[in-house]
Write an enzyme that holds these catalytic residues in place. Sequence first.
Site, PDB file in Angstrom:
ATOM      1  CG  LEU A 161      33.772  25.654  49.195  1.00 49.45           C
ATOM      2  CD1 LEU A 161      35.185  25.083  49.172  1.00 49.45           C
ATOM      3  CD2 LEU A 161      33.752  27.073  48.651  1.00 49.45           C
ATOM      4  CG  HIS A 162      27.240  24.581  45.226  1.00 48.14           C
ATOM      5  ND1 HIS A 162      27.034  25.615  46.115  1.00 48.14           N
ATOM      6  CD2 HIS A 162      26.423  24.830  44.174  1.00 48.14           C
ATOM      7  CE1 HIS A 162      26.129  26.435  45.630  1.00 48.14           C
ATOM      8  NE2 HIS A 162      25.746  25.998  44.454  1.00 48.14           N
ATOM      9  NE  ARG A 163      26.950  30.213  43.557  1.00 45.29           N
ATOM     10  CZ  ARG A 163      25.787  30.080  42.912  1.00 45.29           C
ATOM     11  NH1 ARG A 163      25.792  29.661  41.664  1.00 45.29           N
ATOM     12  NH2 ARG A 163      24.654  30.382  43.488  1.00 45.29           N
ATOM     13  CG  ASP A 187      30.127  28.206  46.568  1.00 45.22           C
ATOM     14  OD1 ASP A 187      29.191  27.603  47.140  1.00 45.22           O
ATOM     15  OD2 ASP A 187      31.001  27.614  45.909  1.00 45.22           O
TER      16      ASP A 187
END
Length: 381
Positions: A214-216, A294
């Site tokens: 997850l990073h967005r 993501d």
Amino acid sequence: MSTFRILCVVGARPNFMKMAPIMAALAALRPQVEVKLVHTGQHYDVAMNHQYFEALGIPAPDINLEVGSGSHAQQTAEVMRKFEPALDEVRPTAVLVVGDVNSTIACALVAAKKAVPVIHVEAGLRSFDRAMPEEINRVLTDQISDLLFTTEESGADNLLREGVAAHRIQFVGNVMIDTLVRNLPRAIPASAIVADAGRPGLADGAEGYAVLTLHRPSNVDDPAVLRTLLETAATIAERTPVIFPLHPRTRGMIEKAGLNHLVDGGKGNFLLLPPMGYLEMLGLMKGARVVLTDSGGIQEETTALGVPCITLRNNTERPITVDEGTNTIAGQDSARILAIYGELMAGGGKAGRVPRFWDGKAAERIASALQIWMQNGCKTS
């Protein structure tokens, strides 16, 4: 014979995987082609950069701009400010940019305004979501590029619809997959990674294991969304171990939202890891039962590996991974994510197939096209 000088730009880790095979393919054109590499430092971590450059065989950058972090406007402006004198110093025949990060549009803008031809690798990808900063970068870079190389055939459709002339577009395939094909035999097995993390055997169970990334901002900046995704992953972990390489920014948002208890402490089947190098991440994906992400690049890599992917977004700029590959769009709804996961565990998930030209030879096609383009005086018609 004239020497053509191509100035290649990288700024963030996803760029490294795309640039490595391009640099290697262009090196084969020496002495006709001279290649210079600029690292803007958009994502600047000395240890991680060295690890990626060494693992992928990328030569040390000729120029480091060391821009660092900042808001989108600050970062883009700083890259432009520092790139212009580098461009004046190198005086390249063309500037080659990859992907859709802030460095991509910033360096393309500087080059275009100084009448230096721009080559965009990974052109034409569209999520049709203008709330994504990367979408703005993609659209604008394509509009000012002279030569546009696409990874999938939908890219040409998007570009033509936006008024890009057909003779500027070439379908060459996916350079990310070149890097994957070349490095797959060197991938670090998941069993070794979890053992090093003090959890031997975690990846060896009958149910396999899942990988989560997850990073967005749309997923990690809203505490409610982040909580939902972490709780959903924890539910999956009750059956299938979840390995979670944690992006530093995501770690910061988890702490800010007070959600550490959902991921820390090595509880049950949930294993938190620091950011992984390329060969480690490749090994984790290669052996996974399912990947939840993501990341656009991971959607492509899992398709090439034949590993089911659940995308935690409402759209994708890489539709071929859904239409032909192993990817399923789930969004951020817990019930939908768990339903897709349940179907996958019951039936094995989407088998998919590897798309056309995702064969490890995209960079060679780019080099051949550039050789012809330069012989024609850097004209596409």
